[in-house]
Design a protein around this motif. Structure first.
Motif, PDB file in Angstrom:
ATOM      1  N   THR A   2      -4.398  -2.720  33.335  1.00  0.00           N
ATOM      2  CA  THR A   2      -5.260  -2.240  32.273  1.00  0.00           C
ATOM      3  C   THR A   2      -6.573  -1.774  32.887  1.00  0.00           C
ATOM      4  OG1 THR A   2      -4.286  -3.800  30.734  1.00  0.00           O
ATOM      5  CG2 THR A   2      -6.365  -2.852  30.104  1.00  0.00           C
ATOM      6  N   ILE A   3      -7.124  -0.716  32.313  1.00  0.00           N
ATOM      7  CA  ILE A   3      -8.378  -0.176  32.827  1.00  0.00           C
ATOM      8  C   ILE A   3      -9.536  -0.554  31.902  1.00  0.00           C
ATOM      9  CG2 ILE A   3      -7.248   1.744  33.972  1.00  0.00           C
ATOM     10  CD1 ILE A   3      -8.270   3.524  31.627  1.00  0.00           C
ATOM     11  N   ALA A   4     -10.727  -0.421  32.392  1.00  0.00           N
ATOM     12  CA  ALA A   4     -11.942  -0.610  31.607  1.00  0.00           C
ATOM     13  C   ALA A   4     -12.817   0.623  31.837  1.00  0.00           C
ATOM     14  CB  ALA A   4     -12.663  -1.879  32.021  1.00  0.00           C
ATOM     15  N   LEU A   5     -12.514   1.697  31.147  1.00  0.00           N
ATOM     16  CA  LEU A   5     -13.241   2.954  31.304  1.00  0.00           C
ATOM     17  C   LEU A   5     -14.445   2.960  30.361  1.00  0.00           C
ATOM     18  CD1 LEU A   5     -13.213   5.737  32.688  1.00  0.00           C
ATOM     19  CD2 LEU A   5     -11.760   6.558  30.840  1.00  0.00           C
ATOM     20  N   PRO A   6     -15.661   3.019  30.898  1.00  0.00           N
ATOM     21  CA  PRO A   6     -16.863   2.983  30.057  1.00  0.00           C
ATOM     22  C   PRO A   6     -16.833   4.069  28.978  1.00  0.00           C
ATOM     23  CG  PRO A   6     -17.458   2.803  32.365  1.00  0.00           C
ATOM     24  CD  PRO A   6     -15.994   3.139  32.320  1.00  0.00           C
ATOM     25  N   GLY A   7     -17.152   3.677  27.743  1.00  0.00           N
ATOM     26  CA  GLY A   7     -17.192   4.620  26.631  1.00  0.00           C
ATOM     27  C   GLY A   7     -15.887   4.746  25.879  1.00  0.00           C
ATOM     28  N   VAL A  34      -7.941   9.190  21.455  1.00  0.00           N
ATOM     29  CA  VAL A  34      -7.721   9.973  22.675  1.00  0.00           C
ATOM     30  C   VAL A  34      -6.529   9.432  23.452  1.00  0.00           C
ATOM     31  CG1 VAL A  34     -10.134  10.681  22.962  1.00  0.00           C
ATOM     32  CG2 VAL A  34      -9.340   8.552  23.994  1.00  0.00           C
ATOM     33  N   ILE A  35      -6.024  10.276  24.325  1.00  0.00           N
ATOM     34  CA  ILE A  35      -5.031   9.890  25.322  1.00  0.00           C
ATOM     35  C   ILE A  35      -5.763   9.940  26.662  1.00  0.00           C
ATOM     36  CG2 ILE A  35      -2.890  10.540  26.493  1.00  0.00           C
ATOM     37  CD1 ILE A  35      -2.441   9.492  23.671  1.00  0.00           C
ATOM     38  N   ILE A  36      -5.574   8.916  27.464  1.00  0.00           N
ATOM     39  CA  ILE A  36      -6.245   8.825  28.758  1.00  0.00           C
ATOM     40  C   ILE A  36      -5.188   8.774  29.853  1.00  0.00           C
ATOM     41  CG2 ILE A  36      -7.802   7.460  30.199  1.00  0.00           C
ATOM     42  CD1 ILE A  36      -8.913   6.303  27.502  1.00  0.00           C
ATOM     43  N   LYS A  37      -5.233   9.760  30.734  1.00  0.00           N
ATOM     44  CA  LYS A  37      -4.303   9.810  31.864  1.00  0.00           C
ATOM     45  C   LYS A  37      -5.101   9.565  33.135  1.00  0.00           C
ATOM     46  CE  LYS A  37      -1.150  12.939  34.289  1.00  0.00           C
ATOM     47  NZ  LYS A  37      -0.583  14.300  34.304  1.00  0.00           N
ATOM     48  N   GLY A  38      -4.710   8.562  33.880  1.00  0.00           N
ATOM     49  CA  GLY A  38      -5.420   8.242  35.108  1.00  0.00           C
ATOM     50  C   GLY A  38      -4.465   7.989  36.253  1.00  0.00           C
ATOM     51  N   LEU A  39      -4.948   8.246  37.451  1.00  0.00           N
ATOM     52  CA  LEU A  39      -4.149   7.962  38.633  1.00  0.00           C
ATOM     53  C   LEU A  39      -4.144   6.462  38.901  1.00  0.00           C
ATOM     54  CD1 LEU A  39      -5.343  10.775  41.071  1.00  0.00           C
ATOM     55  CD2 LEU A  39      -3.163  10.656  39.853  1.00  0.00           C
ATOM     56  N   THR A  45      -5.248   9.770  46.321  1.00  0.00           N
ATOM     57  CA  THR A  45      -5.373  10.559  47.546  1.00  0.00           C
ATOM     58  C   THR A  45      -6.107  11.857  47.204  1.00  0.00           C
ATOM     59  OG1 THR A  45      -3.291  11.733  47.176  1.00  0.00           O
ATOM     60  CG2 THR A  45      -3.169   9.640  48.396  1.00  0.00           C
ATOM     61  N   PRO A  46      -6.734  12.487  48.178  1.00  0.00           N
ATOM     62  CA  PRO A  46      -7.412  13.760  47.899  1.00  0.00           C
ATOM     63  C   PRO A  46      -6.487  14.781  47.235  1.00  0.00           C
ATOM     64  CG  PRO A  46      -8.049  12.966  50.059  1.00  0.00           C
ATOM     65  CD  PRO A  46      -6.957  12.051  49.560  1.00  0.00           C
ATOM     66  N   ASN A  47      -5.229  14.833  47.647  1.00  0.00           N
ATOM     67  CA  ASN A  47      -4.279  15.784  47.077  1.00  0.00           C
ATOM     68  C   ASN A  47      -4.005  15.479  45.599  1.00  0.00           C
ATOM     69  OD1 ASN A  47      -2.460  18.015  47.259  1.00  0.00           O
ATOM     70  ND2 ASN A  47      -0.771  16.549  47.311  1.00  0.00           N
ATOM     71  N   ASN A  48      -3.776  14.210  45.261  1.00  0.00           N
ATOM     72  CA  ASN A  48      -3.491  13.844  43.873  1.00  0.00           C
ATOM     73  C   ASN A  48      -4.708  14.030  42.974  1.00  0.00           C
ATOM     74  OD1 ASN A  48      -0.836  13.230  44.415  1.00  0.00           O
ATOM     75  ND2 ASN A  48      -1.202  11.039  44.639  1.00  0.00           N
ATOM     76  N   ILE A  49      -5.889  13.734  43.496  1.00  0.00           N
ATOM     77  CA  ILE A  49      -7.121  13.945  42.730  1.00  0.00           C
ATOM     78  C   ILE A  49      -7.311  15.430  42.466  1.00  0.00           C
ATOM     79  CG2 ILE A  49      -9.644  13.797  42.821  1.00  0.00           C
ATOM     80  CD1 ILE A  49      -9.244  11.109  44.337  1.00  0.00           C
ATOM     81  N   GLU A  50      -7.086  16.241  43.462  1.00  0.00           N
ATOM     82  CA  GLU A  50      -7.212  17.695  43.300  1.00  0.00           C
ATOM     83  C   GLU A  50      -6.194  18.219  42.289  1.00  0.00           C
ATOM     84  OE1 GLU A  50      -9.112  21.057  43.432  1.00  0.00           O
ATOM     85  OE2 GLU A  50      -9.767  19.317  44.563  1.00  0.00           O
ATOM     86  N   GLN A  51      -5.005  17.676  42.294  1.00  0.00           N
ATOM     87  CA  GLN A  51      -3.963  18.087  41.342  1.00  0.00           C
ATOM     88  C   GLN A  51      -4.393  17.771  39.903  1.00  0.00           C
ATOM     89  OE1 GLN A  51      -0.167  16.259  42.118  1.00  0.00           O
ATOM     90  NE2 GLN A  51       0.911  17.598  40.708  1.00  0.00           N
ATOM     91  N   LEU A  52      -4.977  16.596  39.677  1.00  0.00           N
ATOM     92  CA  LEU A  52      -5.445  16.232  38.336  1.00  0.00           C
ATOM     93  C   LEU A  52      -6.619  17.120  37.915  1.00  0.00           C
ATOM     94  CD1 LEU A  52      -4.659  14.175  36.145  1.00  0.00           C
ATOM     95  CD2 LEU A  52      -6.502  12.734  36.991  1.00  0.00           C
ATOM     96  N   LYS A  53      -7.507  17.447  38.841  1.00  0.00           N
ATOM     97  CA  LYS A  53      -8.624  18.347  38.546  1.00  0.00           C
ATOM     98  C   LYS A  53      -8.103  19.746  38.198  1.00  0.00           C
ATOM     99  CE  LYS A  53     -12.245  16.130  41.275  1.00  0.00           C
ATOM    100  NZ  LYS A  53     -13.150  16.248  42.432  1.00  0.00           N
ATOM    101  N   HIS A  54      -7.062  20.169  38.887  1.00  0.00           N
ATOM    102  CA  HIS A  54      -6.450  21.474  38.618  1.00  0.00           C
ATOM    103  C   HIS A  54      -5.809  21.477  37.228  1.00  0.00           C
ATOM    104  CE1 HIS A  54      -4.739  25.341  39.621  1.00  0.00           C
ATOM    105  NE2 HIS A  54      -3.544  24.896  39.290  1.00  0.00           N
ATOM    106  N   GLU A  55      -5.137  20.381  36.879  1.00  0.00           N
ATOM    107  CA  GLU A  55      -4.539  20.237  35.548  1.00  0.00           C
ATOM    108  C   GLU A  55      -5.626  20.360  34.472  1.00  0.00           C
ATOM    109  OE1 GLU A  55      -2.173  16.807  32.997  1.00  0.00           O
ATOM    110  OE2 GLU A  55      -2.093  16.736  35.184  1.00  0.00           O
ATOM    111  N   ILE A  75     -14.669  10.230  35.863  1.00  0.00           N
ATOM    112  CA  ILE A  75     -14.366   9.526  37.108  1.00  0.00           C
ATOM    113  C   ILE A  75     -15.092   8.191  37.076  1.00  0.00           C
ATOM    114  CG2 ILE A  75     -14.569   9.533  39.621  1.00  0.00           C
ATOM    115  CD1 ILE A  75     -14.212  12.550  39.517  1.00  0.00           C
ATOM    116  N   ASP A  76     -14.336   7.116  37.259  1.00  0.00           N
ATOM    117  CA  ASP A  76     -14.900   5.782  37.249  1.00  0.00           C
ATOM    118  C   ASP A  76     -14.384   5.032  38.464  1.00  0.00           C
ATOM    119  OD1 ASP A  76     -16.372   3.573  36.047  1.00  0.00           O
ATOM    120  OD2 ASP A  76     -14.401   2.686  35.677  1.00  0.00           O
ATOM    121  N   ARG A  77     -15.299   4.553  39.297  1.00  0.00           N
ATOM    122  CA  ARG A  77     -14.964   3.822  40.516  1.00  0.00           C
ATOM    123  C   ARG A  77     -13.982   4.611  41.395  1.00  0.00           C
ATOM    124  NH1 ARG A  77     -13.382  -1.485  37.634  1.00  0.00           N
ATOM    125  NH2 ARG A  77     -13.420  -0.097  35.887  1.00  0.00           N
ATOM    126  N   GLY A  78     -14.191   5.919  41.462  1.00  0.00           N
ATOM    127  CA  GLY A  78     -13.382   6.769  42.320  1.00  0.00           C
ATOM    128  C   GLY A  78     -12.036   7.167  41.752  1.00  0.00           C
TER     129      GLY A  78
END
Length: 92
Positions: A2-7, A34-39, A45-55, A75-78
């Motif tokens: 489970t995540i704790a995303l501020p807000g 809302v729907i929240i999709k997180g890695l 990894t830099p590649n997966n983060i870039e893929q989500l940013k591209h999405e 982005i929360d805690r990287g």
């Protein structure tokens, strides 16, 4: 996991995949669903983060009622989280 995303208040886990997790939540400020999709942390990894940013970038350019609206990329805690509209649909 489970995540704790501020807000945001997490309501339920919808799917836990190999690379990402998807939650149903509520934006605290305006009580918007809302729907929240997180890695997953181990998949940040830099590649997966870039893929989500591209999405996110592609979804921002779509202007049609047939496409899901994307509100933000937080982005929360990287770990990046894609914040999308929740129209309370069900997975097929």
């Amino acid at each position: 996991m489970t995540i704790a995303l501020p807000g945001f208040k997490i309501v339920t886990l919808l799917k836990a995949g190999v690379k990402a997790v998807i939650y149903r939540g509520i934006k605290v400020k305006d009580r918007c669903p809302v729907i929240i999709k997180g890695l997953r942390p181990e998949q940040c990894t830099p590649n997966n983060i870039e893929q989500l940013k591209h999405e996110y970038a592609i979804a921002q350019r779509l202007n049609t009622a047939a496409a899901l609206k994307v509100y933000a990329l937080e982005i929360d805690r990287g770990i990046p989280y894609l914040i999308m509209e929740d129209f309370e649909g069900r997975s097929l």
